[in-house]
Enzyme design. Structure first.
Site, PDB file in Angstrom:
ATOM      1  N   ASP A  47       0.998  -0.998  -0.002  1.00 50.66           N
ATOM      2  CA  ASP A  47      -0.008  -0.138  -0.264  1.00 50.66           C
ATOM      3  C   ASP A  47       1.059   0.901  -0.052  1.00 50.66           C
ATOM      4  OD1 ASP A  47      -2.181   2.044   0.117  1.00 50.66           O
ATOM      5  OD2 ASP A  47      -1.993   1.468   2.768  1.00 50.66           O
ATOM      6  N   GLU A  81      -2.817  10.318  -0.690  1.00 48.01           N
ATOM      7  CA  GLU A  81      -3.617  10.026  -0.349  1.00 48.01           C
ATOM      8  C   GLU A  81      -4.469   9.552   1.493  1.00 48.01           C
ATOM      9  OE1 GLU A  81      -6.118   5.978  -0.452  1.00 48.01           O
ATOM     10  OE2 GLU A  81      -4.719   6.678   0.681  1.00 48.01           O
ATOM     11  N   GLU A  82      -3.086   8.894   1.695  1.00 52.16           N
ATOM     12  CA  GLU A  82      -3.395   8.257   2.908  1.00 52.16           C
ATOM     13  C   GLU A  82      -3.982   9.435   3.847  1.00 52.16           C
ATOM     14  OE1 GLU A  82      -3.186   5.109   3.968  1.00 52.16           O
ATOM     15  OE2 GLU A  82      -1.691   4.048   3.022  1.00 52.16           O
ATOM     16  N   ASP A 109      -4.565   0.380  -6.283  1.00 50.12           N
ATOM     17  CA  ASP A 109      -4.716   0.410  -5.172  1.00 50.12           C
ATOM     18  C   ASP A 109      -5.405  -0.453  -4.340  1.00 50.12           C
ATOM     19  OD1 ASP A 109      -3.540   2.189  -2.752  1.00 50.12           O
ATOM     20  OD2 ASP A 109      -5.815   3.338  -2.508  1.00 50.12           O
TER      21      ASP A 109
END
Length: 224
Positions: A47, A81-82, A109
């Protein structure tokens, strides 16, 4: 229980964008996305290091096919993104009116794969393309999904602006065993899964780039 999470001040970052220009439809874009950041304390191998590898390899493979892709194949490695999807939110702002020239978007993803299903969110008239793609990738163990996918998190801003979505869906059956943990390390990545996933994404991107007409735009998704 001791919780050590901290909310640190924001810092400047950036999306990383690269592309292989198309031929006669070079102004139109087929986008393959992934994201650069990972979640502490993991190393981000699944990830989303694997997704980055899949996106980059797929774009390169598709660009090398003959005849050359008509549309430009673009890789976007989204920032943050996180912790807020800020790179995803910024991308269409920077693109402006050029978003209308984004023919399709897809995203890697959920680990290294393999891809087990091909789904989409396209107009009814564009569904034959999905069937055509599936006809090529089916021997790799890919089943045909439905036309109601939401797409990945980083391409949602494009989806809301009408960009059609194609989703080669990665097998995440073991992904959440290590997701967002210190165990998200390179030894969890199966090279054969990466190869299969990159091949499926490459075929998908290439056929999307060769489609003669710009696909129909989508209405905004229903609000939640």
């Amino acid at each position: 229980m001791v919780v050590t999470a901290r909310d640190l001040p924001q810092v400047r970052s950036a999306n990383v964008i690269a592309e292989f220009p198309g031929t006669d439809l070079a102004s139109e874009i087929v986008l393959i996305g992934a994201h650069l950041d990972s979640w502490d304390p993991g190393t981000g191998a699944l990830d989303d290091g694997a997704g980055v590898a899949i996106a980059m390899a797929a774009a390169k493979l598709a660009s090398q096919a003959e005849p050359r892709p008509r549309r430009t194949i673009r890789v976007v490695l989204f920032a943050n993104e996180e912790f807020g999807l800020s790179g995803a939110a910024r991308y269409p702002v920077d693109e402006g009116a050029a978003v209308d020239k984004h023919a399709f978007a897809m995203e890697a993803d959920t680990g290294a794969g393999p891809v087990f299903r091909l789904s989409s969110k396209v107009a009814e008239g564009d569904w034959p393309l999905i069937e055509k793609i599936h006809g090529i990738v089916a021997p790799l163990g890919v089943e045909l999904g439905n036309n109601n996918t939401g797409g990945g998190a980083d391409i949602q801003p494009l989806r809301r602006l009408g960009v059609p979505i194609i989703s080669p869906i990665l097998d995440a059956s073991l992904y959440f065993d290590v997701h967002h943990t210190a165990n998200d390390t390179l030894d969890k990545v199966d090279p054969e899964h990466i190869r299969q996933s990159a091949a499926v994404f490459a075929v998908t991107a290439y056929l999307a780039a060769m489609e003669p007409k710009l696909p129909e735009r989508l209405p905004p998704p229903p609000s939640r």
